[in-house]
Every structure is written in C-alpha cells, then in structure tokens.
Motif scaffolding. Structure first.
Motif, PDB file in Angstrom:
ATOM      1  N   ASP A  74       5.877  61.419  34.738  1.00  0.00           N
ATOM      2  CA  ASP A  74       6.403  62.558  35.487  1.00  0.00           C
ATOM      3  C   ASP A  74       5.952  62.549  36.939  1.00  0.00           C
ATOM      4  N   GLU A  75       4.921  61.760  37.293  1.00  0.00           N
ATOM      5  CA  GLU A  75       4.483  61.677  38.691  1.00  0.00           C
ATOM      6  C   GLU A  75       4.435  60.217  39.107  1.00  0.00           C
ATOM      7  N   LEU A  76       5.067  59.934  40.235  1.00  0.00           N
ATOM      8  CA  LEU A  76       5.170  58.557  40.708  1.00  0.00           C
ATOM      9  C   LEU A  76       4.119  58.253  41.768  1.00  0.00           C
ATOM     10  N   GLY A  77       3.774  56.993  41.848  1.00  0.00           N
ATOM     11  CA  GLY A  77       2.855  56.537  42.866  1.00  0.00           C
ATOM     12  C   GLY A  77       3.421  55.330  43.590  1.00  0.00           C
ATOM     13  N   TYR A  78       2.675  54.880  44.620  1.00  0.00           N
ATOM     14  CA  TYR A  78       3.176  53.808  45.481  1.00  0.00           C
ATOM     15  C   TYR A  78       2.074  52.791  45.726  1.00  0.00           C
ATOM     16  N   ARG A  79       2.496  51.550  45.914  1.00  0.00           N
ATOM     17  CA  ARG A  79       1.557  50.499  46.285  1.00  0.00           C
ATOM     18  C   ARG A  79       2.351  49.330  46.873  1.00  0.00           C
ATOM     19  N   ILE A  80       1.620  48.403  47.504  1.00  0.00           N
ATOM     20  CA  ILE A  80       2.220  47.187  48.041  1.00  0.00           C
ATOM     21  C   ILE A  80       1.503  46.014  47.398  1.00  0.00           C
ATOM     22  N   SER A  81       2.247  45.135  46.779  1.00  0.00           N
ATOM     23  CA  SER A  81       1.646  43.972  46.121  1.00  0.00           C
ATOM     24  C   SER A  81       1.386  42.873  47.141  1.00  0.00           C
ATOM     25  N   PRO A  82       0.195  42.281  47.128  1.00  0.00           N
ATOM     26  CA  PRO A  82      -0.081  41.164  48.048  1.00  0.00           C
ATOM     27  C   PRO A  82       0.878  40.000  47.852  1.00  0.00           C
ATOM     28  N   ASP A  83       1.359  39.827  46.606  1.00  0.00           N
ATOM     29  CA  ASP A  83       2.259  38.712  46.326  1.00  0.00           C
ATOM     30  C   ASP A  83       3.573  38.813  47.084  1.00  0.00           C
ATOM     31  N   THR A  84       3.997  40.054  47.355  1.00  0.00           N
ATOM     32  CA  THR A  84       5.270  40.246  48.055  1.00  0.00           C
ATOM     33  C   THR A  84       5.091  40.422  49.553  1.00  0.00           C
ATOM     34  N   SER A  85       3.828  40.520  50.002  1.00  0.00           N
ATOM     35  CA  SER A  85       3.593  40.802  51.415  1.00  0.00           C
ATOM     36  C   SER A  85       2.900  39.681  52.157  1.00  0.00           C
ATOM     37  N   SER A  86       2.367  38.698  51.418  1.00  0.00           N
ATOM     38  CA  SER A  86       1.655  37.618  52.104  1.00  0.00           C
ATOM     39  C   SER A  86       2.634  36.709  52.817  1.00  0.00           C
ATOM     40  N   LEU A  87       2.179  36.139  53.935  1.00  0.00           N
ATOM     41  CA  LEU A  87       2.999  35.216  54.702  1.00  0.00           C
ATOM     42  C   LEU A  87       3.065  33.870  53.990  1.00  0.00           C
ATOM     43  N   PRO A  88       4.156  33.138  54.160  1.00  0.00           N
ATOM     44  CA  PRO A  88       4.210  31.800  53.570  1.00  0.00           C
ATOM     45  C   PRO A  88       3.158  30.904  54.198  1.00  0.00           C
ATOM     46  N   GLU A  89       2.726  29.924  53.465  1.00  0.00           N
ATOM     47  CA  GLU A  89       1.708  29.002  53.954  1.00  0.00           C
ATOM     48  C   GLU A  89       2.216  28.270  55.195  1.00  0.00           C
ATOM     49  N   ILE A  90       1.359  28.189  56.182  1.00  0.00           N
ATOM     50  CA  ILE A  90       1.710  27.512  57.425  1.00  0.00           C
ATOM     51  C   ILE A  90       0.909  26.221  57.508  1.00  0.00           C
ATOM     52  N   ARG A  91       1.611  25.125  57.684  1.00  0.00           N
ATOM     53  CA  ARG A  91       0.954  23.831  57.792  1.00  0.00           C
ATOM     54  C   ARG A  91       1.252  23.222  59.154  1.00  0.00           C
ATOM     55  N   PHE A  92       0.255  22.596  59.744  1.00  0.00           N
ATOM     56  CA  PHE A  92       0.420  21.942  61.032  1.00  0.00           C
ATOM     57  C   PHE A  92       0.281  20.439  60.863  1.00  0.00           C
ATOM     58  N   GLY A  93       1.121  19.723  61.599  1.00  0.00           N
ATOM     59  CA  GLY A  93       0.984  18.288  61.645  1.00  0.00           C
ATOM     60  C   GLY A  93      -0.178  17.903  62.543  1.00  0.00           C
ATOM     61  N   ALA A  94      -0.504  16.629  62.569  1.00  0.00           N
ATOM     62  CA  ALA A  94      -1.651  16.166  63.363  1.00  0.00           C
ATOM     63  C   ALA A  94      -1.464  16.460  64.846  1.00  0.00           C
ATOM     64  N   ASP A  95      -0.209  16.286  65.356  1.00  0.00           N
ATOM     65  CA  ASP A  95       0.017  16.511  66.777  1.00  0.00           C
ATOM     66  C   ASP A  95      -0.100  17.992  67.127  1.00  0.00           C
ATOM     67  N   GLU A  96       0.422  18.872  66.234  1.00  0.00           N
ATOM     68  CA  GLU A  96       0.321  20.307  66.497  1.00  0.00           C
ATOM     69  C   GLU A  96      -1.126  20.776  66.420  1.00  0.00           C
ATOM     70  N   ALA A  97      -1.858  20.253  65.456  1.00  0.00           N
ATOM     71  CA  ALA A  97      -3.263  20.614  65.338  1.00  0.00           C
ATOM     72  C   ALA A  97      -4.047  20.144  66.558  1.00  0.00           C
ATOM     73  N   ALA A  98      -3.683  18.985  67.079  1.00  0.00           N
ATOM     74  CA  ALA A  98      -4.375  18.465  68.266  1.00  0.00           C
ATOM     75  C   ALA A  98      -4.155  19.365  69.467  1.00  0.00           C
ATOM     76  N   VAL A  99      -2.919  19.886  69.605  1.00  0.00           N
ATOM     77  CA  VAL A  99      -2.632  20.793  70.723  1.00  0.00           C
ATOM     78  C   VAL A  99      -3.506  22.039  70.636  1.00  0.00           C
ATOM     79  N   LEU A 100      -3.616  22.611  69.430  1.00  0.00           N
ATOM     80  CA  LEU A 100      -4.462  23.781  69.259  1.00  0.00           C
ATOM     81  C   LEU A 100      -5.923  23.442  69.520  1.00  0.00           C
ATOM     82  N   GLY A 101      -6.316  22.234  69.147  1.00  0.00           N
ATOM     83  CA  GLY A 101      -7.687  21.813  69.415  1.00  0.00           C
ATOM     84  C   GLY A 101      -7.974  21.744  70.901  1.00  0.00           C
ATOM     85  N   ILE A 102      -7.028  21.191  71.652  1.00  0.00           N
ATOM     86  CA  ILE A 102      -7.196  21.120  73.107  1.00  0.00           C
ATOM     87  C   ILE A 102      -7.261  22.517  73.702  1.00  0.00           C
TER      88      ILE A 102
END
Length: 323
Positions: A74-102
C-alpha cells in the motif's frame, strides 16, 4: 538553477546509496525541507518531486519503484540501482594512455594537476600500464605562476563575471569587468579572453598584468560564449605581436617537419655538426620564443645558426638542462 541542480544531485545520491526502497516521506524530509512539516505543502511537494524525477529520468537515470513492505504494497518507495546507473567501462589504448600520462606530468598548476592526477589514478585502477620513465627524456612543463590563473579558470568553467584591476605598461591600474570565455597560452604567456562589459567588445588580458585579486561576481551560467568562438584565434588577433624574427636552422634530414612547413627557403645537403646523416639549412620566420622552443623540441636534430642572440638563448637553456 544552482539550488535545483544541488537538490537533484542530493536526491540522486540518496536513492543510489540505499539498499532498500526509500519512502516518499523520508525523501520529503531529507531534500524538500520547505515542505517537510507543512501540511499545506503536500501538493507543492508532490509537484516538485515529480518534476525532479522526470529531470533525472531525462538524464538517463532509472528510478525503481517498489513496495516498502514485503507483505503489504500500500506504500511505495524509490531507489536507484547501481547496475542501471553505472557508466560503461572505459578502456584506453596505449597511445591514449600516453597522452594522459604526458598531461599529468606536464601540468604543474594545482588547479589542473588535480584533474590529470585523478585521471592517472583511474587508469591505474583499470590496469593500464604507463611507463612514465619513458617521458624523462623531454619532461614537458606547463606552469601558471600568475595568481590570477585559478580564479580566471574557475570563472570560465562556471561562466561567471570577473572583476579585477589591470595595468598596462606606463598606465595606472584600472578596474575591468569581463565575461571570460577561456584561458589560453601564447608565446609563453597566459591570457584570459572574453567580453569586456565596460568597453562592450572582445578583449584579451595578460594575466601577469592583473593587479591584486580577481573576484567572481554574480550567478553561474550568467552568459553564453558566442557559438563558434575560437578563443585561441581571438587571443592571436587581439594580442599585440612583436615583429617576426628570421632565423636559419640546421635540421637533420627527414626531421623537423613543422619547421620545414613554415620555412621560406630550404638549402639541402649542407654541412652539419655531424656525419651521422645529411643536413638541410632551413630559413624560417616567427616569434623568438616559438623559434627557440621549436629548436629545443628537436633535440640533436636541429642547430640554430642565426641570429646570434637566439642561438645564445638555445645554448644557455641546453646548458641548464645538462647541469
């Protein structure tokens, strides 16, 4: 706008952090204080809560609705599931990682060093291996020693008006009001570019000439940067440029592409400082700082011949590195 954004963020965090459904009454007390204990505010709270839920959903947030009791619905509640809100995994290649390193190594200014350092920590958490020792050969350095830098940078991000005292050579300091569009670096100096509210025109100010404290005034998002604005181009057009200097540079063959593109003439197969490869003599014009920087960046593949004062500058800097 800032108050609403903060309320949305707090609501998002509250619903995301819960392992169970949260009652509407708890949400009302936690984030809608103006309606918390006012019976007449029930309808206003309902409208505000519905608007905020719609705003979060437009941002892609999935708000789950469920019963607060396993036996009664009779009473509803609310929540946000981490599974539906997390960002997709981000992967960097060697060249992109090197740029961030610099970038992480280059920025010595605390304001931006925090961002690049955080990026490096996230890369390490992902298991991306970056051998920073490979960058020791030419350690880049971007430093903003001007006290005005942090405030101007913050103002450009928040689009807030700034006020400051500015002194031109030979003149008394004068108060200026600016809508900053961006902070740029040119010829080894930092500038803030924007719209001067007193002159009603585009203006650029060298940060080293700002006197005293830069003050942020008014609300965030107080103005919009004109569409298509190239801040670097605006700074280039407005900053007083000293006359270009013509220089001759010995460049090892098959290197120095950037210098060659800017050259007015190239003499091929000339005598060089060593016999390891052939050399060309490149004649190029530009600002003194830019020419010295270009030659230093080429390391053993370039030797500045003339003018003598630029050559002395290059030699002095190389000796400083060697020592």
């Amino acid at each position: 706008m800032a108050e609403k954004s903060e309320r949305l963020l707090n609501l998002y965090i509250m619903l995301l952090a819960q392992t169970r459904f949260v009652s509407k009454q708890d949400i009302r007390r936690a984030h809608y204080g103006e309606y918390a204990d006012n019976p007449r505010g029930h309808e206003a709270f309902e409208k505000a809560f519905e608007r905020d839920k719609d705003d979060l959903r437009e941002l892609g947030v999935v708000i789950e609705v469920g019963s607060l009791d396993n036996y009664f619905d009779d009473e509803l509640g609310y929540r946000i599931s981490p599974d539906t809100s997390s960002l997709p995994e981000i992967r960097f290649g060697a060249d992109e990682a090197a740029v961030l390193g610099i970038a992480a190594r280059a920025w010595e200014q605390a304001t931006l060093a925090r961002a690049t350092t955080e990026a490096m920590r996230k890369l390490a958490a992902q298991g991306v291996e970056i051998d920073t020792s490979r960058l020791d050969l030419v350690p880049p350095s971007l430093r903003a020693e001007e006290p005005a830098f942090d405030a101007c940078w913050e103002a450009t991000q928040k689009r807030r008006v700034i006020t400051f005292d500015y002194r031109r050579p030979g003149e008394e300091a004068a108060s200026r009001r600016l809508q900053p569009w961006g902070v740029v670096r040119s010829s080894g100096r930092w500038y803030v570019v924007g719209f001067d509210l007193d002159r009603q025109a585009e203006r650029v100010f060298r940060l080293s000439r700002v006197q005293g404290k830069v003050t942020l005034t008014g609300k965030s998002a107080a103005y919009d940067v004109p569409a298509g604005t190239d801040v670097q181009a605006v700074a280039h057009n407005l900053v007083h440029r000293t006359p270009d200097i013509e220089a001759t540079v010995l460049v090892r063959q098959r290197t120095g592409v950037a210098l060659r593109r800017l050259s007015s003439s190239i003499d091929e197969d000339v005598a060089g400082p060593d016999d390891a490869s052939g050399w060309d003599r490149v004649t190029v014009s530009g600002q003194a700082r830019d020419l010295v920087g270009s030659v230093l960046a080429l390391g053993p593949n370039a030797v500045l011949e003339t003018p003598e004062d630029l050559r002395s500058d290059v030699v002095s800097r190389l000796r400083g590195v060697a020592s």
